[in-house]
Motif scaffolding. Structure first.
Motif, PDB file in Angstrom:
ATOM      1  N   GLN A   1       0.850  -1.196   0.000  1.00 35.04           N
ATOM      2  CA  GLN A   1       0.000   0.000   0.000  1.00 35.04           C
ATOM      3  C   GLN A   1       0.885   1.245   0.000  1.00 35.04           C
ATOM      4  OE1 GLN A   1      -2.765  -1.069   3.285  1.00 35.04           O
ATOM      5  NE2 GLN A   1      -4.204  -1.639   1.659  1.00 35.04           N
ATOM      6  N   TYR A   2       2.065   1.074  -0.593  1.00 29.46           N
ATOM      7  CA  TYR A   2       3.047   2.156  -0.704  1.00 29.46           C
ATOM      8  C   TYR A   2       3.641   2.123  -2.107  1.00 29.46           C
ATOM      9  CZ  TYR A   2       6.033  -1.915   0.069  1.00 29.46           C
ATOM     10  OH  TYR A   2       6.621  -3.154  -0.036  1.00 29.46           O
ATOM     11  N   PHE A   3       4.405   3.160  -2.419  1.00 30.25           N
ATOM     12  CA  PHE A   3       5.121   3.197  -3.692  1.00 30.25           C
ATOM     13  C   PHE A   3       6.621   3.318  -3.442  1.00 30.25           C
ATOM     14  CE2 PHE A   3       0.835   4.269  -4.930  1.00 30.25           C
ATOM     15  CZ  PHE A   3       0.689   3.503  -6.084  1.00 30.25           C
TER      16      PHE A   3
ATOM     17  N   GLU B   1       3.150  11.215   2.250  1.00 32.25           N
ATOM     18  CA  GLU B   1       2.900  12.656   2.048  1.00 32.25           C
ATOM     19  C   GLU B   1       3.398  13.078   0.670  1.00 32.25           C
ATOM     20  OE1 GLU B   1       5.558  12.140   5.082  1.00 32.25           O
ATOM     21  OE2 GLU B   1       3.837  10.772   5.105  1.00 32.25           O
ATOM     22  N   GLU B   2       4.521  12.504   0.247  1.00 29.38           N
ATOM     23  CA  GLU B   2       5.047  12.858  -1.085  1.00 29.38           C
ATOM     24  C   GLU B   2       4.171  12.301  -2.194  1.00 29.38           C
ATOM     25  OE1 GLU B   2       9.211  12.344  -1.929  1.00 29.38           O
ATOM     26  OE2 GLU B   2       9.726  12.649   0.180  1.00 29.38           O
ATOM     27  N   VAL B   3       3.635  11.121  -1.985  1.00 32.19           N
ATOM     28  CA  VAL B   3       2.738  10.545  -2.990  1.00 32.19           C
ATOM     29  C   VAL B   3       1.518  11.449  -3.161  1.00 32.19           C
ATOM     30  CG1 VAL B   3       1.265   8.577  -3.564  1.00 32.19           C
ATOM     31  CG2 VAL B   3       3.501   8.187  -2.500  1.00 32.19           C
ATOM     32  N   LYS B   4       1.011  11.929  -2.043  1.00 27.72           N
ATOM     33  CA  LYS B   4      -0.194  12.779  -2.096  1.00 27.72           C
ATOM     34  C   LYS B   4       0.056  14.108  -2.779  1.00 27.72           C
ATOM     35  CE  LYS B   4      -2.566  10.851   1.915  1.00 27.72           C
ATOM     36  NZ  LYS B   4      -2.773  10.968   3.362  1.00 27.72           N
ATOM     37  N   LYS B   5       1.305  14.562  -2.751  1.00 23.77           N
ATOM     38  CA  LYS B   5       1.613  15.873  -3.342  1.00 23.77           C
ATOM     39  C   LYS B   5       1.902  15.798  -4.838  1.00 23.77           C
ATOM     40  CE  LYS B   5       3.651  17.914   0.815  1.00 23.77           C
ATOM     41  NZ  LYS B   5       4.943  18.132   1.493  1.00 23.77           N
ATOM     42  N   ARG B   6       1.881  14.634  -5.387  1.00 18.90           N
ATOM     43  CA  ARG B   6       2.226  14.506  -6.807  1.00 18.90           C
ATOM     44  C   ARG B   6       1.251  15.281  -7.691  1.00 18.90           C
ATOM     45  NH1 ARG B   6       3.807   8.359  -8.417  1.00 18.90           N
ATOM     46  NH2 ARG B   6       5.914   8.339  -7.564  1.00 18.90           N
ATOM     47  N   GLY B   7       1.773  15.730  -8.820  1.00 19.40           N
ATOM     48  CA  GLY B   7       0.953  16.467  -9.774  1.00 19.40           C
ATOM     49  C   GLY B   7       0.026  15.574 -10.560  1.00 19.40           C
ATOM     50  N   ARG B   8      -0.738  16.187 -11.423  1.00 14.96           N
ATOM     51  CA  ARG B   8      -1.790  15.491 -12.142  1.00 14.96           C
ATOM     52  C   ARG B   8      -1.256  14.322 -12.982  1.00 14.96           C
ATOM     53  NH1 ARG B   8      -5.526  18.255 -16.762  1.00 14.96           N
ATOM     54  NH2 ARG B   8      -6.863  16.453 -17.106  1.00 14.96           N
ATOM     55  N   ALA B   9      -0.106  14.505 -13.583  1.00 13.23           N
ATOM     56  CA  ALA B   9       0.397  13.503 -14.527  1.00 13.23           C
ATOM     57  C   ALA B   9       0.846  12.198 -13.858  1.00 13.23           C
ATOM     58  CB  ALA B   9       1.555  14.082 -15.327  1.00 13.23           C
ATOM     59  N   THR B  10       1.248  12.292 -12.604  1.00 11.31           N
ATOM     60  CA  THR B  10       1.795  11.090 -11.958  1.00 11.31           C
ATOM     61  C   THR B  10       1.068  10.720 -10.662  1.00 11.31           C
ATOM     62  OG1 THR B  10       3.434  12.441 -10.813  1.00 11.31           O
ATOM     63  CG2 THR B  10       4.120  11.419 -12.901  1.00 11.31           C
ATOM     64  N   ALA B  11      -0.039  11.401 -10.367  1.00  9.74           N
ATOM     65  CA  ALA B  11      -0.764  11.116  -9.114  1.00  9.74           C
ATOM     66  C   ALA B  11      -1.180   9.647  -9.036  1.00  9.74           C
ATOM     67  CB  ALA B  11      -2.000  12.003  -9.038  1.00  9.74           C
ATOM     68  N   GLN B  12      -1.242   9.157  -7.830  1.00 10.50           N
ATOM     69  CA  GLN B  12      -1.762   7.803  -7.572  1.00 10.50           C
ATOM     70  C   GLN B  12      -2.983   7.996  -6.680  1.00 10.50           C
ATOM     71  OE1 GLN B  12      -0.863   5.011  -8.864  1.00 10.50           O
ATOM     72  NE2 GLN B  12       1.247   5.241  -9.558  1.00 10.50           N
ATOM     73  N   PRO B  13      -4.163   8.227  -7.282  1.00 10.72           N
ATOM     74  CA  PRO B  13      -5.322   8.685  -6.499  1.00 10.72           C
ATOM     75  C   PRO B  13      -5.960   7.639  -5.586  1.00 10.72           C
ATOM     76  CG  PRO B  13      -5.516   9.291  -8.829  1.00 10.72           C
ATOM     77  CD  PRO B  13      -4.420   8.296  -8.712  1.00 10.72           C
ATOM     78  N   VAL B  14      -5.695   6.366  -5.769  1.00 13.54           N
ATOM     79  CA  VAL B  14      -6.323   5.373  -4.891  1.00 13.54           C
ATOM     80  C   VAL B  14      -5.770   5.544  -3.480  1.00 13.54           C
ATOM     81  CG1 VAL B  14      -6.524   2.898  -4.381  1.00 13.54           C
ATOM     82  CG2 VAL B  14      -6.722   3.703  -6.749  1.00 13.54           C
TER      83      VAL B  14
END
Lengths: 498, 208
Positions: free
Chosen positions: A269-271, A288-301
């Protein structure tokens, strides 16, 4: 001399093992298929319990069929003698009662005309309808063994010098130089040689060749991730950037290396990010870094809804796309991580009262239901995960958006499902059952076996192959650590006998 | 040697060493090798093959083999043919299960390219030569040929040749010594180039 079967892949046994798994774990949820004979694999093995085709207790469909229900040459011989005069289709009970005597009648025949009787091939576990598959002698005669000991390669046993060269080529990507090879030749004693082989392997297991971008482990993931440059986002994007499969490759490599649990390919459940590629350095990305990703690389689940590589943005973008009930996604997960290709009728575990056909696709037609009685309940847990349409998010109400195209009943598709005969409440549980299953462990070992040994595990490899995948599951042995398993794989006869 | 004369010599060396390789049972006084009961010989693939040659011949991997002087023989020219994969663009996720018909041609091209380059470098910079070193006597006598044969086997196959293998290489010299009935002024370097090619394209070099 030992007689074993040749040219018969254990991989092909996986489909029949599915029946064993389901039969033991599911029971009541199973339903006989209208176009197959579910009792056949077990009934065959009750007649020939010592056959090497029956190590799981179930023969494979290909014993009698090309693509079921079409019969191969052996199946045709059998059919002619199976309750002649009795109207078709036979009931399961009539089939099971008539099978032993029909099998007995064709034991002396040679369906594939390869010079070996059906009975000899049944015992050896070779393919009854393939002339290229027949019982082979798989051990050296005494004079061969003594001559082999004098030759450059010991083809009658494990040859440490040969294995040393192979380890260097397979795991480091280069031949050992002369000094390295000669230094190894000077090592005497089996224990010291094994230790040196282990050390050589350890050096290679951290190499760029093994773990780097486009390295061996990376390439093992190709058929599972199925990257497509044109829709890649993130670093080095393609022209229509939809998802970044670097996340997928990095997680795969992470779970397959170091002292880490390979089940994380389905449970993480991590990247993970690749800090450097030479030397290879991977690390978990803080949430926290995953959540801050921009639109092109977001992991919304959200993290608690993730299930390793089957809930990544890339997996949804490339498989689910715009579908309400993403059967392609479930089939790819099943194929990639359990080794069963439903399109090839592998791993069919029919569930009673399925398929419901919530999206009006006609999958209830008999010719479709053969597979969809397995595939659809396997798919329902994926229905809350958006693909391209919906922005790769998790949404409990996702199916409402599909009413217009797929009809009002689509919203009734549950998020619970059935995998390997076990009911699961959602995809996270689905992935947990899959990751802890025998087929998962077999598939992990089989992937490496093919690359490292150089061919599919065959009947003569059964003991060693079985020891490895069972060991992968065993907390006291490899405990789902791939590298521990590889240390034993390179010591197998299959690997080290030239 | 001219290009037209080089090609028949190349065919000859390929045929000669192919025959030599097929006679596994014995090489001189070597004990006969018992055939494997479960052969699983693996193709080294182009990446490892060129990497091994680059290390053996002390040439940078990036420049060891360039088609048309521009394209890496594996990465750019023969990746799939030589057992590689290219998933993101070509959707070739795993190596071809059966060797491509053109794989031997590609391998031969790569082997010849590498050997030709190495010998040319040796001639241009004798102080750092790897394969082609001038004979102490100033002419390619038998002692020089035997020493060079030993070095070729050592560099390319990481072992000494058997007596029979060495005799075969030495015997091959006469086939390159003349060109269209006249003495070949480049006989010594051509012999080293073609001997390098013979070993670099041998089963032992390509498979493991």
């Amino acid at each position: 001399m030992t007689s074993l079967g040749g040219d018969r892949s254990i991989g092909r046994l996986l489909a029949s093992l599915a029946l064993a798994v389901g039969g033991m774990g599911a029971g009541a949820v199973w339903a006989p298929s209208a176009s197959a004979k579910p009792p056949a694999p077990a009934a065959f093995c009750q007649t020939y319990p010592d056959s090497k085709s029956c190590t799981t207790g179930f023969a494979e469909c290909a014993t009698c069929h090309t693509t079921a229900p079409a019969r191969n040459a052996f199946g045709a011989q059998l059919s002619e003698r199976l309750a002649p005069g009795t109207p078709r289709p036979l009931s399961d009970q009539a089939f099971v009662s008539a099978l032993p005597s029909a099998l007995k009648m064709i034991e002396g025949l040679d369906a594939d005309e390869d010079g070996f009787s059906n009975l000899a091939e049944i015992r050896a576990g070779t393919r009854l309808a393939s002339a290229e598959s027949f019982p082979k002698v798989m051990a050296c005669a005494p004079d061969q063994a003594s001559k082999s000991g004098d030759g450059r390669w010991n083809v009658c046993g494990y040859d440490p010098n040969y294995a040393f060269r192979k380890i260097s080529l397979d795991f480091c990507g280069r031949s050992p130089n002369r000094a390295e090879a000669e230094a190894f030749r000077k090592i005497k004693g089996e224990a010291a040689q094994k230790a040196a082989l282990g050390e050589a392997l350890d050096r290679c297991l951290v190499s760029k060749y093994w773990l780097g971008s486009n390295g061996v482990v990376w390439n093992l993931a190709n058929a599972k991730i199925r990257p497509a440059f044109v829709i890649k986002s993130g670093a080095n994007p393609g022209p229509v950037p939809l998802g970044d499969y670097d996340d997928d490759y990095n997680l795969f490599t992470w779970a397959h290396s170091g002292d880490r649990d390979v089940r994380d390919v389905l449970k993480a459940q991590y990247f993970v990010r690749r800090v450097s590629d030479d030397p290879v350095k991977l690390e978990i990305i803080p949430e926290e870094e995953v959540k801050k990703r921009g639109r092109a690389t977001a992991q919304p689940v959200p993290a608690d809804k993730r299930a390793g590589l089957v809930t990544t943005r890339w997996f949804a973008a490339s498989n689910t796309m715009f579908t309400a009930i993403p059967r392609t996604t479930a089939a790819q997960a099943y194929r990639a991580y359990l080794g069963w290709d439903i399109a090839k009728m592998q791993g069919l575990l029919p569930v009673s009262d399925e398929p419901h056909d919530y999206d009006r696709k006609g999958v209830g037609a008999p010719e479709c239901a053969v597979c969809h009685t397995t595939l659809d309940p396997l798919t329902y847990p994926f229905t809350r995960y958006n693909g391209i349409g919906g922005g790769y998010t998790y949404d409990d109400d996702r199916l409402k958006a599909y009413i217009r195209g797929d009809g009002p009943n689509v919203v009734n598709a549950p998020k619970s499902g059935i995998i390997l005969g076990k009911p699961v409440k959602d995809l996270v549980e689905w992935a947990d059952v899959a990751a802890n299953s025998d087929p998962f462990a077999m598939n992990v070992v089989r992937d490496y076996w093919k690359v490292i040994v150089g061919r599919e595990p065959e009947v003569q490899d059964e003991e060693e192959f079985s020891r490895l995948w069972r060991g992968l599951k065993d907390p006291a042995r490899y405990n789902y650590r791939v590298e521990r398993m590889l240390h034993d794989l390179v010591l197998t006869t299959a690997y080290g006998r030239p | 040697m001219t290009r037209t004369a080089f090609i028949p010599a190349l065919a000859l060396v390929a045929a000669m060493f192919a025959a030599g390789c097929s006679s596994l049972p014995s090489a001189g006084s070597e004990p006969a090798q018992v055939a494997s009961i479960d052969p699983k010989v693996k193709f080294k693939d182009g990446d490892r093959y060129l990497g091994d040659l680059a290390r053996a011949l002390n040439m940078p991997r990036e420049t060891v083999c360039k088609e048309l002087g521009r394209y890496d023989c594996f990465s750019d020219a023969f990746r799939i043919v030589l057992g590689g994969v290219e998933a993101p663009n070509l959707t070739v996720h795993t190596p071809l299960e059966e060797a491509a018909l053109t794989a031997p041609i590609a391998l031969d091209r790569a082997a010849l390219h590498v050997c030709t380059s190495r010998v040319r470098m040796d001639r241009e910079d004798p102080a750092n030569a790897v394969l082609y070193r001038a004979s102490a006597s100033g002419r390619p006598d038998k002692a020089w040929m035997e020493t060079t044969s030993n070095e070729l086997y050592g560099v390319l196959l990481n072992r000494d040749p058997t007596k029979a293998e060495r005799a075969r290489l030495v015997g091959f010299y006469k086939d390159v010594a003349t060109e269209q009935g006249k003495p070949n002024p480049d006989a010594a370097s051509d012999w080293v180039t073609l001997s390098c090619f013979a070993l670099a394209s041998s089963l032992e070099s390509i498979f493991y």
